[in-house]
Every structure is written in C-alpha cells, then in structure tokens.
Design a protein around this motif. Structure first.
Motif, mmCIF file in Angstrom:
data_model
loop_
_atom_site.group_PDB
_atom_site.id
_atom_site.type_symbol
_atom_site.label_atom_id
_atom_site.label_comp_id
_atom_site.label_asym_id
_atom_site.label_seq_id
_atom_site.Cartn_x
_atom_site.Cartn_y
_atom_site.Cartn_z
ATOM 1 N N ARG A 146 0.848 -1.195 0.000
ATOM 2 C CA ARG A 146 0.000 0.000 0.000
ATOM 3 C C ARG A 146 0.889 1.253 0.000
ATOM 4 N NH1 ARG A 146 -5.505 -0.660 -1.221
ATOM 5 N NH2 ARG A 146 -6.361 -2.470 -0.146
ATOM 6 N N ARG A 198 -6.251 -13.534 1.875
ATOM 7 C CA ARG A 198 -7.056 -12.550 1.145
ATOM 8 C C ARG A 198 -7.109 -11.244 1.928
ATOM 9 N NH1 ARG A 198 -10.816 -17.042 0.299
ATOM 10 N NH2 ARG A 198 -10.781 -17.694 -1.892
ATOM 11 N N SER A 199 -7.292 -10.159 1.187
ATOM 12 C CA SER A 199 -7.483 -8.859 1.824
ATOM 13 C C SER A 199 -8.941 -8.709 2.233
ATOM 14 C CB SER A 199 -7.113 -7.745 0.844
ATOM 15 O OG SER A 199 -7.588 -6.493 1.297
ATOM 16 N N THR A 253 -10.043 -5.443 -0.568
ATOM 17 C CA THR A 253 -10.077 -5.464 -2.027
ATOM 18 C C THR A 253 -9.868 -6.886 -2.554
ATOM 19 O OG1 THR A 253 -9.072 -4.565 -4.055
ATOM 20 C CG2 THR A 253 -7.593 -5.007 -2.216
ATOM 21 N N VAL A 254 -10.389 -7.129 -3.747
ATOM 22 C CA VAL A 254 -10.136 -8.410 -4.416
ATOM 23 C C VAL A 254 -9.036 -8.251 -5.463
ATOM 24 C CG1 VAL A 254 -12.466 -9.284 -4.051
ATOM 25 C CG2 VAL A 254 -11.965 -7.954 -6.120
ATOM 26 N N HIS A 255 -8.609 -6.998 -5.683
ATOM 27 C CA HIS A 255 -7.574 -6.719 -6.683
ATOM 28 C C HIS A 255 -6.222 -6.578 -5.981
ATOM 29 C CE1 HIS A 255 -10.824 -6.137 -9.506
ATOM 30 N NE2 HIS A 255 -11.346 -5.203 -8.714
ATOM 31 N N GLU A 256 -5.420 -7.615 -6.037
ATOM 32 C CA GLU A 256 -4.172 -7.628 -5.284
ATOM 33 C C GLU A 256 -3.144 -6.639 -5.808
ATOM 34 O OE1 GLU A 256 -2.808 -11.643 -4.874
ATOM 35 O OE2 GLU A 256 -4.435 -12.171 -3.486
ATOM 36 N N ASN A 257 -3.295 -6.187 -7.056
ATOM 37 C CA ASN A 257 -2.375 -5.167 -7.569
ATOM 38 C C ASN A 257 -2.471 -3.884 -6.745
ATOM 39 O OD1 ASN A 257 -1.580 -6.919 -9.511
ATOM 40 N ND2 ASN A 257 -2.555 -5.872 -11.230
ATOM 41 N N GLU A 258 -3.631 -3.658 -6.127
ATOM 42 C CA GLU A 258 -3.819 -2.466 -5.307
ATOM 43 C C GLU A 258 -2.986 -2.514 -4.027
ATOM 44 O OE1 GLU A 258 -7.967 -1.959 -4.536
ATOM 45 O OE2 GLU A 258 -8.521 -1.946 -6.661
ATOM 46 N N PRO A 285 2.731 -7.216 -9.733
ATOM 47 C CA PRO A 285 1.721 -6.765 -10.695
ATOM 48 C C PRO A 285 2.083 -7.058 -12.149
ATOM 49 C CG PRO A 285 2.159 -5.075 -9.054
ATOM 50 C CD PRO A 285 3.191 -6.135 -8.848
ATOM 51 N N GLY A 300 1.103 -10.370 -12.748
ATOM 52 C CA GLY A 300 -0.260 -10.668 -12.348
ATOM 53 C C GLY A 300 -0.325 -11.856 -11.407
ATOM 54 N N ARG A 357 0.976 -13.721 -7.408
ATOM 55 C CA ARG A 357 1.501 -13.590 -6.061
ATOM 56 C C ARG A 357 2.231 -14.869 -5.710
ATOM 57 N NH1 ARG A 357 -3.626 -14.240 -1.909
ATOM 58 N NH2 ARG A 357 -3.913 -16.472 -2.174
#
Length: 256
Positions: free
Chosen positions: A6, A44-45, A48-53, A83, A86, A88
C-alpha cells in the motif's frame, strides 16, 4: 515486515505480547498495517479483491512477511505480489505454497470493522461468509468440503443453464450426478455450521446478558441443517423450478 505494501515503503512492526494499539493521523497507514496482518489468516485482503492495489504505486513488487508462534513452533510466512506478472507468491518456513488451503488456519485472526455490522443488518449470504471464514481457519475438513461443494455447484449450475438455453432435458438429467455429491458435502457443511452457531450462541448470550444487566438474552440458531437424503430430495425433486431459474436453488449456499 512490510515492503512496498500500500503506502508503506518499508516498516518492521513488532507486536506487544498483550495489546497493541496503533495511533496516528489519517492516511498514515494504520489500516494498511492491519490489512497485512489479516492477510496471513486467509490469504485474502478484507478491503479489495484486486491484489495489484496492495503494491505501492511505482514499485515492481509488494511484500509482507510475518514471524509468529503457533503454540508449537515459530513460523515464517511470506507473501509477494508482482503486478507485472499478475501473480503472487507465498512460502511458509521457506517452502513455496501453491494452494490456498495450505495457508488457511496456519495463522488465525478475527477482524471487526464498521462494515461487519452487515452480519446483522444484511442478508444470509453475509452470515454464511462470516461462518465459512471462521470455520475454514479452525477446521481443515470444513475447508475441503466447502471448496469441493463450490466446485460441484459451479459445474451443476453450468449444466442447468446449458439445459435451459438449449431446451434439452437430457442435459439437465446429468445434473443428478452432481446432486448426490453436492448433497454429501452439504450434509457435512450444515452439520459443522450448526455446531459452530450453537457454540457461538453461548458466548453471544453471555455478552448480551452482561451488557444489559441480565435483562436481555439472545439465541443464535442455524435454521437449515439437513441430512444428505433431505438435500438430495430437494435437488432432484425441483427440476422444473431450477430449469426456469437456470441455477441450483437448494443447498448450503442458500442456508440462513
């Protein structure tokens, strides 16, 4: 340890053995720190579901790593987010991990934030999600049944939709093959959910009783526990209705 997570470029955080409180101005990263801790509980976060964030803007990768004691030994767990690829990457004690089921339950955490008031205010899907996450951390058999059930449900739904679109009842009959397997997993899931809710009800009642000086009590119940035979009966005796809707309408994915 946080690296490019982040808005945190680098931070090494050591928690107190009792209570840790984070204090700071808005936007400094307090919630980001908690998000990183919680990620280790389920892979999991909660934001968000978008891990790039999760990767700091402009960085090639983001990484979080944790050292924790599980009651038997000290463990090291790591997540790296790339990212550009794409993807992890995860490892536990230096061993690469490829399946989520190998992560869930290694480190356990309970999260409460204002959004979780939806457990009471919103519909049954939110409560099912809450129970599924809690049980998956503490019961590996439950997690396996849930993953198998969801895979079977997806396949059966695809068959039903195909049968409806093509108006071919023979295709729908194939869904009965999945129905029996679904019913078996549903019995396991509903039994474990029922036991969990019964235990949770005891604690909830004690808390409400204490908060109200003994004037109020509460009881939580799982309304839909069924046997394999009962689930199978519902799945095989309602073909016309499921065909109209193009989906599986009965099972633990609908329970309250």
């Amino acid at each position: 340890v946080y690296k490019n997570f982040r808005n945190v470029e680098y931070a090494c955080v050591e928690m107190s053995p009792t209570v840790t409180v984070f204090n700071g101005l808005n936007g400094q990263g307090k919630t980001n720190i908690l998000e990183g801790v919680y990620f280790f509980a389920g892979g999991r976060s909660f934001r968000t579901v978008h891990e790039n964030e999760l990767v700091r803007f402009g960085a090639e990768y983001g990484q979080i790593e944790m050292t924790f004691f599980d009651g038997k030994r000290e463990n090291e767990m790591l997540f790296r987010f790339v990212p550009r690829l794409g993807k992890r990457f995860c490892s536990i004690n230096g061993v690469p991990i490829t399946r989520l089921s190998e992560v869930v339950g290694k480190f356990r955490a309970v999260l409460f934030c204002p959004e979780h008031l939806s457990i009471v205010k919103d519909g049954p899907s939110v409560r099912r999600k809450f129970i599924d996450h809690a049980l998956s951390q503490t019961d590996t058999e439950y997690l396996k049944s849930l993953q198998k059930y969801n895979a079977l449900l997806s396949q059966r739904n695809a068959l039903i939709k195909m049968a409806r679109d093509r108006r071919d009842d023979n295709i729908f009959l194939l869904s009965d093959v999945y129905a029996e397997q679904l019913a078996a997993e549903a019995e396991t899931i509903s039994e474990k959910r029922d036991i969990f809710v019964s235990k949770l009800s005891v604690f909830t009642d004690e808390i409400i009783n204490d908060m109200t000086g003994g004037k109020e009590s509460t009881k939580l119940t799982y309304q839909a526990r069924k046997t394999k035979e009962e689930y199978l009966s519902l799945l095989t005796e309602n073909r016309d209705r499921e065909l109209r809707f193009g989906a599986t309408l009965y099972g633990t994915h609908k329970d309250e």
